[in-house]
Design an enzyme around this catalytic site. Structure first.
Site, PDB file in Angstrom:
ATOM      1  N   ASP A  16       3.948  23.423  17.246  1.00 14.55           N
ATOM      2  CA  ASP A  16       4.642  22.141  17.218  1.00 14.55           C
ATOM      3  C   ASP A  16       4.632  21.556  15.807  1.00 14.55           C
ATOM      4  OD1 ASP A  16       2.117  21.008  16.837  1.00 14.55           O
ATOM      5  OD2 ASP A  16       1.910  20.381  18.915  1.00 14.55           O
ATOM      6  N   ARG A  17       5.137  20.369  15.656  1.00 14.25           N
ATOM      7  CA  ARG A  17       5.240  19.734  14.340  1.00 14.25           C
ATOM      8  C   ARG A  17       3.885  19.380  13.747  1.00 14.25           C
ATOM      9  NH1 ARG A  17       9.759  15.244  14.284  1.00 14.25           N
ATOM     10  NH2 ARG A  17       8.915  15.148  12.179  1.00 14.25           N
TER      11      ARG A  17
END
Length: 137
Positions: A16-17
């Site tokens: 994910d980010r």
């Protein structure tokens, strides 16, 4: 109790980010561990189903211990034990393959049922697996 260890590499789609794996992936990775454990024991889960033994999850517990990002190689150690007359508990510990640094751990409890969903006792061939005996046909 039967134990098996396998490896898994974090894929790009699983990160994910924040630079770590997305939390829902942990249940999927635990499934990989369960599948590889049953295969290593001599009877892949697909064969369980072919013999009329289903193992739906009825409980899950997850603990996030550290980070793992894209392309990290993970070590999944999965064990299986009885959790009653018609239930199995699969425990998985996930660490970084190179360092042993903790990533996550958890367990799932599975009811054993027939294809119609009625509970069944643990079959003898699964008891062999639980006793650490590889299944031989």
């Amino acid at each position: 109790m039967f134990s098996h260890t396998c490896q898994l590499r974090v894929r790009y789609s699983e990160s994910d980010r924040m630079g770590t794996f997305y939390n829902s992936r942990l249940l999927e990775w635990m499934e990989v561990g369960r599948s590889e454990l049953t295969r290593a024991a001599g009877k892949a889960y697909a064969e369980w189903e072919a013999e009329g033994v289903m193992a739906p999850i009825i409980e899950a517990n997850l603990k996030f211990k550290g980070r793992a990002g894209y392309d990290d190689l993970l070590c999944l150690e999965t064990t299986c034990e009885r959790a009653g007359r018609a239930r199995l508990k699969f425990q998985t510990v996930i660490t970084m393959a190179g360092t042993g640094k903790p990533v996550a751990e958890g367990f799932t409890i599975h009811a054993l049922t027939n294809p119609e969903g009625s509970p069944i006792r643990i079959p003898d061939w699964i008891n062999h697996l639980l006793n650490g005996e590889k299944y031989e046909q």
